[in-house]
Write an enzyme that holds these catalytic residues in place. Structure first.
Site, PDB file in Angstrom:
ATOM      1  N   THR A 105      14.023 -19.064  41.340  1.00 55.77           N
ATOM      2  CA  THR A 105      15.328 -19.724  41.255  1.00 55.77           C
ATOM      3  C   THR A 105      15.646 -20.255  42.642  1.00 55.77           C
ATOM      4  OG1 THR A 105      16.595 -17.767  41.801  1.00 55.77           O
ATOM      5  CG2 THR A 105      16.144 -18.148  39.477  1.00 55.77           C
ATOM      6  N   GLU A 158      16.028 -17.325  34.699  1.00 61.80           N
ATOM      7  CA  GLU A 158      15.835 -15.921  34.312  1.00 61.80           C
ATOM      8  C   GLU A 158      15.785 -15.728  32.805  1.00 61.80           C
ATOM      9  OE1 GLU A 158      17.825 -17.117  36.571  1.00 61.80           O
ATOM     10  OE2 GLU A 158      18.166 -15.749  38.244  1.00 61.80           O
ATOM     11  N   LYS A 199      40.425 -18.086  43.171  1.00 58.11           N
ATOM     12  CA  LYS A 199      41.382 -17.019  42.921  1.00 58.11           C
ATOM     13  C   LYS A 199      42.712 -17.380  43.565  1.00 58.11           C
ATOM     14  CE  LYS A 199      37.880 -13.702  42.008  1.00 58.11           C
ATOM     15  NZ  LYS A 199      36.710 -13.106  42.624  1.00 58.11           N
ATOM     16  N   TRP A 244      42.584 -16.385  38.049  1.00 58.30           N
ATOM     17  CA  TRP A 244      41.389 -17.208  38.225  1.00 58.30           C
ATOM     18  C   TRP A 244      41.597 -18.617  37.690  1.00 58.30           C
ATOM     19  CZ3 TRP A 244      36.362 -13.987  36.810  1.00 58.30           C
ATOM     20  CH2 TRP A 244      36.308 -12.865  37.653  1.00 58.30           C
TER      21      TRP A 244
HETATM   22  P1  ADP Z   1      19.088 -22.516  39.956  1.00 49.61           P
HETATM   23  O1  ADP Z   1      19.574 -23.919  39.899  1.00 49.61           O
HETATM   24  O2  ADP Z   1      20.081 -21.535  40.445  1.00 49.61           O
HETATM   25  O3  ADP Z   1      17.720 -22.338  40.485  1.00 49.61           O
HETATM   26  P2  ADP Z   1      18.928 -22.507  37.089  1.00 49.61           P
HETATM   27  O4  ADP Z   1      18.447 -23.868  36.978  1.00 49.61           O
HETATM   28  O5  ADP Z   1      18.279 -21.422  36.368  1.00 49.61           O
HETATM   29  O6  ADP Z   1      18.844 -22.042  38.515  1.00 49.61           O
HETATM   30  O7  ADP Z   1      20.474 -22.540  36.871  1.00 49.61           O
HETATM   31  C1  ADP Z   1      21.156 -21.680  36.022  1.00 49.61           C
HETATM   32  C2  ADP Z   1      22.625 -21.876  36.178  1.00 49.61           C
HETATM   33  O8  ADP Z   1      22.999 -23.217  35.913  1.00 49.61           O
HETATM   34  C3  ADP Z   1      23.446 -21.071  35.218  1.00 49.61           C
HETATM   35  O9  ADP Z   1      23.595 -19.752  35.650  1.00 49.61           O
HETATM   36  C4  ADP Z   1      24.746 -21.847  35.189  1.00 49.61           C
HETATM   37  O10 ADP Z   1      25.578 -21.510  36.271  1.00 49.61           O
HETATM   38  C5  ADP Z   1      24.306 -23.263  35.370  1.00 49.61           C
HETATM   39  N1  ADP Z   1      24.268 -23.934  34.073  1.00 49.61           N
HETATM   40  C6  ADP Z   1      23.191 -24.170  33.305  1.00 49.61           C
HETATM   41  N2  ADP Z   1      23.534 -24.834  32.193  1.00 49.61           N
HETATM   42  C7  ADP Z   1      24.864 -25.033  32.258  1.00 49.61           C
HETATM   43  C8  ADP Z   1      25.839 -25.656  31.395  1.00 49.61           C
HETATM   44  N3  ADP Z   1      25.494 -26.229  30.262  1.00 49.61           N
HETATM   45  N4  ADP Z   1      27.120 -25.647  31.797  1.00 49.61           N
HETATM   46  C9  ADP Z   1      27.495 -25.075  32.952  1.00 49.61           C
HETATM   47  N5  ADP Z   1      26.637 -24.477  33.792  1.00 49.61           N
HETATM   48  C10 ADP Z   1      25.339 -24.452  33.454  1.00 49.61           C
END
Ligand code: ADP
Length: 542
Positions: A185, A330, A439, A444
């Protein structure tokens, strides 16, 4: 008493075997880095994957070796995946959009032994290869004629290299629990963390992803995975595509509106998946050139919240069904999709869009809950938001090397770091990332809700909301806006637009206009960088 049914391990090479046998002639079309469109099929992909596996073994690579890929979506990349998995290795997708130092860090952490790389990234590899101690071989995904000159040792052209193997090879007999894939990630906070997929989790995830109320794909679909294979497994399409025998159209490195439109049109694509920014570019291109999308039935949009305006345009102007999806690396990565349950059968207009804006419900294979800070379950009332936690057979139970232990609890729940609520029908809506939520006076405020609202304004191209220090309320929202080309929206017009759409105390205290909003390597707004940029910002009422 045990059941009297067969053991049939859920291993990934069975997917490509099945595709070759049942859908052998189905096309895989790729826009190559060299330029031309290349055509192959599942039978050839399987044959060449066998050659990859055989060749890797002959070069001394072993079961559980991490073999990296730094490549666009294309047939050769897919062959590399199945070849690596088929010799018992672990494909490790690297995101080329990361900083070179991050890539080096990740490769050293994973101890990558070999690297499959597209021509595009050879200049990058020239710079970093020497810093990765474990790296023994670099296979450039091209033929001899296109090989670049390089001073690096142990570099071969893919086509020559696999030509030395005939593919007379038996897939290595791995157990379904063994690792087969890896992806880090991006680590917007702290070091990147490695997710290690197993054969079993990939197979189960692919079945889950294809189900009618998930992506709902079949052998009759023509699938264009714009979402890169290096970004969370192309949302599983590299496995679910061959599993169901769909034609695949691979975009290579070109994801601009014109290039994507060309493939959608010439290959008669019926299904596609990408992050919102890609769809914004496509929609702009369609509008500027007065084009339509006669073949496309459905798009899955996720990775970050899908602006309402995108859904509206696709569905109302182009007749394309939008499925908003949520997930994370994940989770292999799918977690939920907003397809319509019968409870919503009668919905039309804005009420329908409201449900389509949620991140949807979890398919079989994903358990979901929201909890408060004391880990107490919150009711599914569509209002109370808290920490979103998940578990399932395609959800990580730890990170490679043991980092991030605090995100996993004793009952197997993984804390996603997202904040959400779930409604009475199971539809989940992300309201924020835990680290981004504002916050204000102990309550929130969801930055994502406000951003979605702001991009509904006709002159706003992109919006980001961050918390700025406030003497009375601790934090108040600041809206950062990029205007559409040629438009000059005012602070007042944007706030007036938002006023009737949100609670009074949610309304941003101010609007700042910028040329550009910074993004992470996976296309998300970089809130940390924005907060840094606006850390001394003085709100008008403060
Ligand atoms: P990273 O960019 O952190 O490496 P990921 O691509 O796995 O990892 O991103 C996952 C995160 O992306 C989620 O935990 C969430 O915060 C955000 N996310 C993914 N899809 C959506 C969605 N449809 N709407 C809002 N947030 C999203």
């Amino acid at each position: 008493m045990l059941g009297l049914m067969q053991e049939w391990p859920l291993v990934c090479h069975k997917i490509i075997d099945h595709a070759a046998r049942q859908h052998g002639n189905r096309e895989i079309v790729s826009r190559t880095v060299e330029g031309p469109i290349a055509r192959t099929n599942y039978r050839n992909i399987r044959q060449r994957s066998l050659q990859v596996a055989q060749r890797l073994e002959r070069d001394g690579f072993k079961r559980a070796d991490r073999i990296a890929t730094l490549a666009w979506n294309g047939a050769r990349h897919l062959e590399a995946w199945y070849g690596i998995m088929g010799m018992g290795g672990i494909y490790h997708t690297l995101n080329p959009r990361l900083f070179p130092e991050q890539i080096v860090w990740i490769m050293n952490h994973a101890e990558d032994q070999a690297l499959f790389v597209d021509l595009t990234f050879m200049p990058l590899v020239e710079k970093i290869a020497g810093m990765v101690k474990s790296l023994r071989k670099i296979i450039v995904l091209t033929d001899a004629a296109h090989m670049p000159a390089t001073a690096l040792p142990n570099v071969v052209a893919y086509e020559d290299w696999i030509a030395e193997a005939d593919g007379d090879f038996a897939w290595v007999d791995v157990a379904e629990a063994e690792a087969c894939g890896m992806c880090y990630t991006s680590g917007t906070t702290g070091d990147p963390k490695g997710v290690l997929y197993s054969h079993r989790s990939n197979v189960i995830h692919a079945m889950m992803a294809a189900m009618p109320d998930a992506m709902g794909i079949s052998s009759r679909d023509v699938i264009l995975p714009v979402v890169p294979m290096f970004h969370a497994n192309a949302w599983g399409l590299g496995q679910s595509g061959p599993m169901i025998g769909a034609k695949l159209v691979m975009p290579g490195g070109k994801m601009d509106g014109a290039s994507i439109y060309e493939l959608l049109d010439t290959e008669k694509v019926t299904f596609s998946a990408a992050v919102p920014t890609v769809w914004l570019m496509l929609l702009q291109y369609l509008e500027q050139n007065d084009l339509k999308l006669p073949h496309l039935n459905k798009v899955v949009i996720g990775g970050s919240a899908c602006p309402r305006a995108i859904t509206e345009k696709f569905e109302r102007v182009y007749g394309v069904e939008v499925i908003h999806a949520w997930g994370m690396t994940e989770m292999s990565p799918l977690g939920s999709l907003a397809t319509m349950k019968p409870e919503y059968a009668g919905l039309t207009g804005d009420a329908l869009l409201d449900i389509k804006q949620t991140q949807g419900f979890a398919p079989f294979g994903v358990e979901m809950k929201v909890t408060d800070d004391e880990n107490r379950d919150l009711p599914w009332d569509g209002k109370k938001f808290g920490r979103l936690k998940v578990r399932g057979p395609a959800v990580a139970k730890g990170y490679y090397g043991g980092a991030g232990k605090e995100q996993f609890d004793a009952e197997g729940w993984f804390d996603t770091g997202d904040v959400a609520h779930i409604n009475e029908n199971g539809y989940m809506q992300i309201t924020d990332r835990a680290k981004d939520v504002i916050k204000s006076g102990g309550e929130w405020i969801s930055t994502i809700d406000l951003e979605n609202m702001a991009v509904g304004h006709p002159d706003v191209a992109e919006a980001a909301v961050i918390g700025v220090a406030h003497p009375k309320w601790d934090e108040r929202p600041l809206l950062v806006v990029v205007a559409k080309p040629g438009r000059e929206p005012t602070r007042e017009s944007i706030l007036d637009y938002m006023k009737p759409r949100c609670a009074k105390w949610w309304l941003p205290d101010d609007v700042a206009f910028v040329k550009e909003i910074p993004h992470t390597a996976t296309g998300k707004i970089q809130k940390m960088a924005l907060r840094e940029q606006f850390k001394d910002y003085e709100l008008p009422a403060a």
